[in-house]
Structure formats: C-alpha cells, structure tokens
Design a protein around this motif. Structure first.
Motif, PDB file in Angstrom:
ATOM      1  N   LEU A  24       9.961  11.359   8.728  1.00 25.16           N
ATOM      2  CA  LEU A  24       9.367  10.944   7.692  1.00 25.16           C
ATOM      3  C   LEU A  24       7.790  10.612   7.785  1.00 25.16           C
ATOM      4  N   ASN A  25       6.982  11.357   6.983  1.00 23.55           N
ATOM      5  CA  ASN A  25       5.444  11.037   7.097  1.00 23.55           C
ATOM      6  C   ASN A  25       5.295  10.787   5.664  1.00 23.55           C
ATOM      7  N   PRO A 493       6.650   0.979  -1.945  1.00 25.64           N
ATOM      8  CA  PRO A 493       6.557   0.226  -0.767  1.00 25.64           C
ATOM      9  C   PRO A 493       7.827   0.608  -0.038  1.00 25.64           C
ATOM     10  N   GLN A 494       9.064   0.530  -0.873  1.00 28.02           N
ATOM     11  CA  GLN A 494      10.342   0.891  -0.536  1.00 28.02           C
ATOM     12  C   GLN A 494      10.193   2.044   0.496  1.00 28.02           C
ATOM     13  N   ILE A 495       9.857   3.097   0.032  1.00 25.30           N
ATOM     14  CA  ILE A 495       9.841   4.460   0.486  1.00 25.30           C
ATOM     15  C   ILE A 495       8.832   4.457   1.779  1.00 25.30           C
ATOM     16  N   ALA A 496       7.728   3.856   1.469  1.00 23.82           N
ATOM     17  CA  ALA A 496       6.680   3.912   2.369  1.00 23.82           C
ATOM     18  C   ALA A 496       7.219   3.054   3.725  1.00 23.82           C
ATOM     19  N   ALA A 497       8.008   2.025   3.568  1.00 24.78           N
ATOM     20  CA  ALA A 497       8.326   1.212   4.625  1.00 24.78           C
ATOM     21  C   ALA A 497       9.234   2.142   5.324  1.00 24.78           C
ATOM     22  N   MET A 498       9.844   3.239   5.017  1.00 27.87           N
ATOM     23  CA  MET A 498      10.667   4.074   5.873  1.00 27.87           C
ATOM     24  C   MET A 498       9.968   5.070   6.647  1.00 27.87           C
ATOM     25  N   ALA A 499       8.744   5.116   6.685  1.00 30.35           N
ATOM     26  CA  ALA A 499       7.953   6.146   7.284  1.00 30.35           C
ATOM     27  C   ALA A 499       8.032   5.852   9.014  1.00 30.35           C
ATOM     28  N   ASN A 500       8.091   7.177   9.428  1.00 34.62           N
ATOM     29  CA  ASN A 500       8.034   7.234  11.017  1.00 34.62           C
ATOM     30  C   ASN A 500       6.570   7.403  11.280  1.00 34.62           C
TER      31      ASN A 500
END
Length: 566
Positions: A24-25, A493-500
């Motif tokens: 996830l980028n 932020p919830q989605i951004a926190a999952m970033a690889n």
C-alpha cells in the motif's frame, strides 16, 4: 508493479522522481498541493489527452516516464503478443514527451500511438478516478461489472454472439433497404441494364488502360521523336562532318602512322572497333526510323478508346478492376430485381434463421450471467458488511432490452437497501456519495482477487466517509494490497496509517536563478517519524499538539498490529 514515476515540467511540478514499493503506497497532502497532478500525469502517460496549459511556464517540453516491473508471466506473454520487446529485467518503460504542437509516446524506446499505449496499459494498471463511483448510477456499468466478473465463463459465447448480432443487423438493414414497389423496381432495373450494357460493350481488359496510355504518350510526341532521331542520325552518319565520316578520316590518318611506328597498332585496333560500333548503331537507327509509323487514324482510335475508358472510370471506379467489380455487382442486383419476390422470401427466411440463432445465444449468455450474478451479489454483500454497511440487502435485477444488442438482451441493475425493513431500490434512488464509494471499493476488491493487473490506483476512494467506516475501508485497502500494489490518494488518517510506503505532496513558493517567484509541487518519501507527523496533521488540522502526535503514533501502531494479526 509501477516501480518509478518521473515527471518534468508538468503544471506545478518542475521535476519529480518517485520510487513506489510493493503493498500500500499512500499519497497525502493539503488540498491543492498537487496530488491530482501526480495521478493526472500517469493518466496522460497512459494515453489520455494532455490539457493545452499542462506545460510548466517557460518550459519547452514536459516529460512523463513510468517504469513497470512485470512479475506475472501471463502479463509478459500478453505484452509480447502485442509487440512489446521485454528484456530479461522484465521492465516496461512508458514515456510521453509533450511539446506545444505535438506529443510523442514510447514503449521501451519505440514510438507508438496513443491507442497502442492504452491497449498495453490495460494489462499493467487500473486507475479508479475521483468520480468513477458515480458511474454506478448508470445501469450499463452494472452489466459491464457482471461480465468482467464472469469473463472466463462468457468470453467465448460473447464473441460468438457479437458475430451473430452483426449478421442479423446486416440482414435487417438489407430488408429495410429492399422495400420498393414495382414501379421503383422497374426504374432501377432499366437503369442497371443500361449500365451493364455500357460496360459490356466496352469489352474492357485488365491493365488495358496502362498500355493505351503508354502508346498515347508515344503517339502524341511522334513529331518530336522523329525530329530528335533524325538529328541523332545526322550527327552520327551525316555526309559532311558526321561521326562516321570523321572516324573514316581518322582511320586513314592512323593507318599512315602505323606504317612508320607499329607501337600504335593497339590504338588503331581500338579506333577500328569504335568505327564498327558507330556503323552498327547507324544501321539499327536507320531501320528503327524507317519502321516508325504515326498513323493519324490509329492515333484517333487510340484517343477515342482512352476517352471511353476514362468516362467509365468517372462513373464506376478509379481503375478497370473497379469497373469490372461494379459490373458484377450490378449483374447480381439485376438478378435480385428480376426475382424480387423469391429474393424477399429468402431474405425473410435468413432473418428468421439468424434471429433463432441469436436468441439461443442470448438465452445461453443470460443463463450464465444469472448463475454468476448469484455469486457476485453474495460477495458484494459480504464486502459491504466489511465496509460498515450494518444491515444491507444487495440484489441484481434482470430485465430484457427492447431489441437484441451485441451484448445480448439482458438489462441488469443493482438494487440495494441500507436500512432494515426497507425494500431494495436502484442505487441512484438510495446510495449517497460515500456509500457509492464503498460499493465501488467492494466491487474493485472482488474483481482484483482474480485479476492479473498488478497495480491499482485509487484517487480519493474515501469520498464521504469518516470514523469507523474509514477504519474498515483502510482494512479493506490493506487486504487488497496483499494481492496487488496499491497507490492511493487519501485525506483520511485511518487509511494513511496502513501505508507500507507514505509520500507527502507539498506546494511551496520558490525563487529561480533570476529571482522570479514560482509555485512548485514536490513529493517526498516519508520515514516513520515524518509519517507520524503527517498523520497528526491529518488528524488535528492547523494545531498539532503533543496529544495529537501521540494519537497519530497510536493509530500507526494499531495499523501495524492489524497487519501482523492478518
């Protein structure tokens, strides 16, 4: 996967070079920072038309370059079948150079058309635009989704159906054009018979016109030809100062010298050969001139014949082949008109036969679709529950189009109910923007499970969602990134926190070498601390307190734990 994006002189970007990774980028940044330019540049490189004002101010050109690393063997096979040269490194580099008056697209250095780029990129990347979820409001999209889901089961029958539909439509159009009364038939028949007789009387032969035109050119220049050839004969064989006479004199003089010096015997022999060649030339030239015959009557007939052929060309085709082809078509049409009732009866039989075949194929396709729709609906419903639809009913309704189409006769539509006790209704009557986004994400997730496309791009899939729903969407995105490389622009932020891999896009005012101020968008890869800081900005807005920073760290930690547990 998309390994690298290089952009130069595009809108607010002077130069950007981004290395994307697996998983996830995430791309984030303030509104207006230039996130849409990044996705826009990818779209342009992949065949979308570049806006007129896309070039950066004072720049002579813009350049976009995408580097893909292909891991899927089937994708490599497909690309090679399309003529893409792929080396041992399995890299495909797509570039687009944009100038004021033209653009040039290349794949691995070879110039290609925009349509070729689009065809090839369909195997490499799938881009979900900001407003693509709105397409769910169109029923045609629902059939496309179903067919994409069932493509392995329906590809063969859809191709067969498409061919049958074209044959059927061709017969229908022929029947519509065949309606005429006896007076119209007789008038057309009389005209066709006149045209056929005109062509028959001409007794045309293939390539006859080319031979006649060559003769005509020769005849029309006959006087000049005679004059020039006589001039040549006078020069080579004239009685006074002709080449033959002068050579004869030269031979006499050189023979005199040979008597005193045998060393020039070779020159004497060569001069003798030249004299012999000139005499042979004069003999052949005289014979050719004597055989020339510019008969005025023959020239008149030649001219008349060419005029006739050119008149027929003006009526029936550019070449004699075209005229003869038109002749055969007219003869067939005459036969149709002479046996009109029999022709109409046979046409009706052919239409009914083709209609039966088409109807059978449509029924078979519809049956497969209905079977596949049950599975698709169940999967979508399960995915929607994962995306915080607490009590959802999801169905697919099958109707029938008024007439046959190249896709069959199915008229399908998604129906949904998001509230207990309420009946299912069409999406446009029920779903909000946020719900449409989640429905589209659910569909993309399902499709991606059996899809060979390695890279998926989501441009603000989070429209209209927040809170717990945002958390569940982030988990779905993370799940999807286990199978594909995901590049996602988000404000949540919830989605951004999952970033690889997390990237920040920023806009700033900079000064160039001539001290001119300019607005520039830049993209940076973030480390852990920088990512936490960006999450804090997304959570807290303008004021970032220590508590907000701590919340961002906690969110990052929870995301990491969720990944581990999965």
């Amino acid at each position: 996967m998309l390994q690298n994006l290089h952009v130069k002189n595009l809108a607010l970007i002077d130069e950007a070079d981004v290395e994307f990774g697996e998983g996830l980028n995430i791309l984030s940044g303030e509104t207006g920072a230039g996130k849409s330019i990044i996705i826009g540049s990818i779209n342009i490189a992949l065949g979308e038309k570049a806006p007129k004002d896309i070039l950066r101010k004072n720049a002579e050109f813009a350049l976009i370059e995408l580097t893909f690393e292909i891991k899927n063997k089937d994708t490599i096979k497909h690309l090679k079948s399309l003529g893409v040269e792929i080396g041992d490194d399995n890299l495909v580099v797509i570039s687009k150079k944009i100038k004021l008056n033209r653009t040039v697209s290349r794949i691995n250095g070879e110039t290609v058309s925009a349509s070729k780029i689009q065809e090839i990129s369909s195997f490499l990347i799938d881009i979900h635009g900001q407003h693509e979820h709105q397409s769910l409001l169109n029923k045609k999209k629902h059939l496309q989704i179903l067919d994409e889901f069932a493509k392995r089961r329906i590809t063969g029958i859809k191709e067969e159906l498409s061919e049958a539909f074209l044959s059927y439509r061709k017969l229908i159009v022929e029947r519509q054009n065949a309606n005429m009364n006896s007076e119209e038939r007789n008038r057309e028949l009389s005209f066709l018979e006149f045209e056929v007789n005109e062509i028959e009387e001409a007794n045309l032969k293939e390539n006859e016109d080319e031979e006649l035109e060559e003769k005509y050119r020769f005849f029309s220049n006959g006087k000049k030809i005679i004059e020039k050839l006589n001039s040549v004969r006078e020069i080579t064989n004239g009685e006074i100062d002709g080449v033959a006479e002068l050579l004869d004199k030269a031979m006499y003089d050189i023979q005199f010298v040979v008597n005193y010096d045998e060393k020039i015997q070779n020159l004497t022999n060569e001069l003798s050969e030249i004299e012999s060649l000139v005499n042979d030339f004069n003999y052949e030239l005289s014979n050719y001139i004597s055989e020339l015959d510019f008969d005025e009557h023959e020239f008149y007939e030649l001219d008349s014949r060419l005029n006739l052929i050119n008149t027929l060309k003006a009526k029936y085709g550019r070449t004699i082949s075209d005229i003869l082809e038109s002749y055969e078509e007219k003869k067939k049409r005459i036969q149709v008109l002479q046996e009109y009732d029999e022709y109409i009866n046979q046409l009706e039989k052919n239409i009914n036969k083709e209609k039966e075949k088409l109807d059978k194929l449509c029924m078979e396709l519809s049956s497969i679709r209905k079977e596949a729709s049950v599975e698709l609906v169940d999967k979508i419903k399960a995915a929607l529950l994962d995306l915080n639809f607490l009590d959802v009913k999801f169905e697919m309704n099958f109707g029938r189009t008024k007439d046959y189409t190249s896709d069959g006769f199915d008229d399908v539509e998604f129906l949904i109910s998001t509230n207990p006790g309420e009946p299912v209704r069409p999406l446009q009557d029920v779903a909000s923007g946020g719900e449409l986004s989640r429905i589209m994400l659910a569909i993309k997730t399902i499709m991606a499970q059996d899809d060979d496309i390695e890279t998926l791009i989501f441009d603000e899939i989070d429209t209209g969602i927040s809170g717990r729903t945002a958390q569940m969407v982030s988990e779905k995105m993370d799940l999807l990134s286990q199978l594909h490389q995901i590049i996602c622009i988000t404000h949540l932020p919830q989605i951004a926190a999952m970033a690889n891999h997390h990237y920040l896009i920023e806009k700033s005012i900079e000064t160039d070498s001539e001290k001119n101020e300019m607005t520039v968008s830049r993209i940076h890869s973030l480390n852990y601390d920088q990512s936490v800081k960006e999450l804090a900005r997304m959570i807290g807005g303008v004021e970032i307190t220590e508590k907000v920073i701590e919340s961002a760290r906690e969110m990052k930690g929870l995301a990491k734990d969720k990944k581990k547990s999965r």
